[in-house]
Design an enzyme around this catalytic site. Structure first.
Site, PDB file in Angstrom:
ATOM      1  N   HIS A 103       0.840  -1.200   0.000  1.00 33.02           N
ATOM      2  CA  HIS A 103       0.000   0.000   0.000  1.00 33.02           C
ATOM      3  C   HIS A 103       0.873   1.249   0.000  1.00 33.02           C
ATOM      4  O   HIS A 103       1.900   1.303   0.660  1.00 33.02           O
ATOM      5  CB  HIS A 103      -0.970   0.006   1.183  1.00 33.02           C
ATOM      6  CG  HIS A 103      -0.370  -0.280   2.524  1.00 33.02           C
ATOM      7  ND1 HIS A 103       0.066  -1.542   2.895  1.00 33.02           N
ATOM      8  CD2 HIS A 103      -0.137   0.520   3.591  1.00 33.02           C
ATOM      9  CE1 HIS A 103       0.534  -1.491   4.134  1.00 33.02           C
ATOM     10  NE2 HIS A 103       0.432  -0.255   4.575  1.00 33.02           N
ATOM     11  N   HIS A 105       1.021   5.064   0.999  1.00 35.73           N
ATOM     12  CA  HIS A 105       0.409   6.090   1.835  1.00 35.73           C
ATOM     13  C   HIS A 105       0.501   7.437   1.119  1.00 35.73           C
ATOM     14  O   HIS A 105       1.575   7.807   0.620  1.00 35.73           O
ATOM     15  CB  HIS A 105       1.172   6.244   3.157  1.00 35.73           C
ATOM     16  CG  HIS A 105       1.119   5.049   4.054  1.00 35.73           C
ATOM     17  ND1 HIS A 105       0.254   4.961   5.114  1.00 35.73           N
ATOM     18  CD2 HIS A 105       1.828   3.897   4.050  1.00 35.73           C
ATOM     19  CE1 HIS A 105       0.447   3.810   5.743  1.00 35.73           C
ATOM     20  NE2 HIS A 105       1.401   3.137   5.120  1.00 35.73           N
TER      21      HIS A 105
END
Ligand SMILES: [Zn+2]
Length: 145
Positions: A103, A105
């Site tokens: 992921h 950010h």
């Protein structure tokens, strides 16, 4: 390696765990981090489970970065405190990865927000050019090897 069935982000993608989405397309999905560093802290994830950076294909990663760029623009315009943006991708536990579905950010920042990087002891001592060259050679060898 975390199995897809045990992955909280795959559950979010499947709709079996809640999320607050901001963007989706056939390649990636973006939603609010449940423990934001600042309001607007957004995560961009690939639709296809990839535990680590090395498990992602380059086109997907490039697409995630493009979506992150759009979200960064939206964060600057939406009225939340946002004087700057950090992109942050933690690859591996030692780097701070806590969910093993890669992921990116997208982190809105402002002066005095209290967040920052902590530098190690000895950071102020610059390496010699020879040391930099030796390190660069190791990386070049790994890139071509
Ligand atoms: Zn997953």
């Amino acid at each position: 390696m975390v199995k897809k069935e045990e992955c909280v982000f795959c559950h979010i993608l499947a709709g079996t765990a809640p999320s607050s989405p901001v963007y989706d397309d056939p390649i990636c999905f973006a939603f609010m981090d449940i423990q934001p560093i600042n309001a607007g802290h957004t995560l961009v994830i690939p639709i296809k489970h990839a535990s680590y950076l090395a498990d992602l294909d380059g086109d997907t990663l490039a697409h995630m970065a493009k979506v992150g760029q759009r979200i960064a623009g939206a964060l600057r315009q939406c009225g939340l405190p946002c004087e700057g943006i950090n992109f942050f991708l933690a690859d591996g536990k030692a780097a701070g990865q806590d969910v093993f579905h890669t992921h990116l950010h997208i982190l809105p920042r402002f002066e005095g927000d209290g967040f920052g990087f902590r530098f190690p002891d000895g950071y102020a001592v610059l390496p010699t050019r020879d040391e930099l060259e030796a390190t660069a050679a190791r990386i070049r060898d790994a890139l071509t090897g």
